[in-house]
Design an enzyme around this catalytic site. Structure first.
Site, mmCIF file in Angstrom:
data_model
loop_
_atom_site.group_PDB
_atom_site.id
_atom_site.type_symbol
_atom_site.label_atom_id
_atom_site.label_comp_id
_atom_site.label_asym_id
_atom_site.label_seq_id
_atom_site.Cartn_x
_atom_site.Cartn_y
_atom_site.Cartn_z
ATOM 1 N N LYS A 1 33.170 11.229 -7.648
ATOM 2 C CA LYS A 1 32.734 9.856 -7.368
ATOM 3 C C LYS A 1 32.821 9.002 -8.641
ATOM 4 O O LYS A 1 33.222 9.482 -9.699
ATOM 5 C CB LYS A 1 31.326 9.867 -6.775
ATOM 6 C CG LYS A 1 31.259 10.606 -5.427
ATOM 7 C CD LYS A 1 31.993 9.871 -4.308
ATOM 8 C CE LYS A 1 32.357 10.727 -3.119
ATOM 9 N NZ LYS A 1 31.278 11.163 -2.261
HETATM 10 C C1 PLP Z 1 30.843 11.848 -0.969
HETATM 11 C C2 PLP Z 1 30.281 11.121 0.194
HETATM 12 C C3 PLP Z 1 29.031 11.449 0.744
HETATM 13 C C4 PLP Z 1 28.246 12.653 0.317
HETATM 14 O O1 PLP Z 1 27.956 12.671 -1.024
HETATM 15 P P1 PLP Z 1 27.295 13.999 -1.647
HETATM 16 O O2 PLP Z 1 26.715 13.529 -2.938
HETATM 17 O O3 PLP Z 1 28.414 14.980 -1.841
HETATM 18 O O4 PLP Z 1 26.276 14.493 -0.688
HETATM 19 C C5 PLP Z 1 28.537 10.673 1.767
HETATM 20 N N1 PLP Z 1 29.228 9.638 2.260
HETATM 21 C C6 PLP Z 1 30.435 9.292 1.782
HETATM 22 C C7 PLP Z 1 31.139 8.106 2.364
HETATM 23 C C8 PLP Z 1 31.006 10.030 0.746
HETATM 24 O O5 PLP Z 1 32.230 9.716 0.297
#
Ligand code: PLP
Length: 390
Positions: free
Chosen positions: A186
């Site tokens: 991210k």
């Molecule tokens: C990555 C992601 C999540 C989940 O994030 P985590 O930190 O891995 O639980 C939820 N929603 C979207 C749109 C994502 O891209």
């Protein structure tokens, strides 16, 4: 063979990460404590939210947010079909039912028009989980007018959207709760991690209690209070979602560079727009606000009906050329669980289908040099031009 390899994603972790992690290790307290609290305060400031609650994933933040606004068995919750399963699975954790919505082609966002139609069909819906797809804010004026008029709770899945702004104001204080992800790929990372941000004190207090077993006071307070005090109470069957200080330390260092990272991702996106605009077989992402308001987490192309190659063949060719890609997303209505449980049909999601059939997400990260971006663009154009199709 000397083929240049360009990964889809790469973390930048060469700031104060090691220094802050060392401080945590040397302090002797590795789990949730001072660094976590500091990360929460700084993150809340960065998104101009009142309260922040750090957790071990965005999925946890979404679960806590849905729980705190009172979503329960039998409730209907709107979610875009074009998202990661976490956005919808948390609704099922609580025994509620996700109502999957189509998105706007081009932005992959829920629009006020889509929400209006959804409310006409499901006037009894309780909440909306809104995804700021790719890092572009949804139309918050239009969405908030509808959620307020219909008493819909608004939970924002901002996993792509830090730092994202809507008309200059950061995503983080619009809805009832906003959930961020610090997963490894991210926009900033803690390895694994997430943050729930809210302006609502009741939501914050509930999330904090449920983050740690439903215990009504902070473990840290318990061990550091001046007066020895072992006592605590359990007020609910909570979860184990706290963020360890080791992770918060990484987050603090990443946060210091979030604006710099965002600028570099914008450079990548602008490179793609400059070089791929006008390529006949490609539809490029649409964005409407200022480029500076966009986190540019994802840059995708959609192979359209003029393209003689299918998406998977195209991905294979890019892979042979050493270029990593991804697909955001195979929509939830196509996933076995949601399709079978709710009897969903692709023809009810025409825009998501059009996006999904052709979508390929290209590499974007702060350290991706212009030479590599040029190589990606030349390779994409080469694969699509008639003499190279083979
Ligand atoms: C990555 C992601 C999540 C989940 O994030 P985590 O930190 O891995 O639980 C939820 N929603 C979207 C749109 C994502 O891209």
């Amino acid at each position: 063979m000397g083929v240049r390899t360009i990964p889809f994603s790469r973390v930048t972790c060469d700031g104060n990460e090691l220094k802050y992690v060392r401080e945590v290790i040397e302090s002797g307290w590795l789990t949730t404590a001072g660094k976590c609290g500091e990360f929460e305060r700084r993150f809340a400031d960065a998104v101009q939210g009142r309260y922040a609650c750090a957790v071990n994933s965005a999925t946890a933040a979404l679960h806590l947010a849905c729980e705190a606004v009172g979503i329960g068995p039998g409730d209907k919750v709107f979610v875009p079909t074009m998202t990661f399963t976490a956005s919808a699975e948390v609704i099922r954790y609580l025994g509620a039912d996700p109502i999957l919505l189509d998105v706007e082609f081009g932005t992959a966002l829920i629009t006020p028009a889509i929400l209006t139609e959804a409310l006409r069909r499901h006037p009894d819906a309780k909440a909306l989980v809104l995804v700021h797809f790719g890092g572009q804010a949804a139309d918050m004026d239009g969405i908030l007018a509808l959620t307020r008029a219909h008493g819909l709770r608004l939970i924002e899945d901002a996993a792509h959207a830090f730092p994202t702004r809507y008309q200059g104001r950061p995503i983080g204080s619009f809805g009832d709760a906003t959930c961020f992800s610090f997963y490894a790929n991210k926009t900033i990372t803690t390895g694994e991690g997430g943050m729930l941000v809210t302006n609502d004190e009741a939501i914050f207090k509930r999330a904090k209690v449920m983050r740690l077993h439903g215990i009504n006071r902070d473990i840290w307070d318990r061990f550091t209070a001046k007066k020895a005090n072992w006592e605590y109470d359990v007020v609910a069957p909570g979860f184990k979602y706290n963020m360890p200080d080791v992770n918060a330390a990484i987050g603090l260092a990443q946060l210091e560079r979030a604006d710099e990272f965002r600028r570099e991702r914008q450079r990548c996106a602008e490179f793609y727009y400059r070089n791929l605009t006008g390529v006949e077989c490609l539809d490029l992402p649409v964005y409407r606000g200022a480029a500076e308001d966009h986190s540019w987490h994802l840059f995708w192309v959609v192979l359209n009906e003029k393209c003689p190659l299918d998406r998977n063949t195209f991905i294979g060719r890019l892979n042979e050329a050493g270029i990593g890609t991804s697909v955001h997303y195979k929509p939830l209505h196509r996933m076995t669980y949601y399709r079978e449980r709710y009897g969903l049909r692709p023809e009810d999601y025409p825009a998501a289908e059009r996006h999904w059939r052709g979508v390929v997400t290209l590499p974007v990260y702060p350290t991706l040099p212009d030479e590599d971006l040029a190589h990606v663009c030349q390779t994409v154009i080469g694969i699509l031009s008639p003499q190279h199709r083979g």
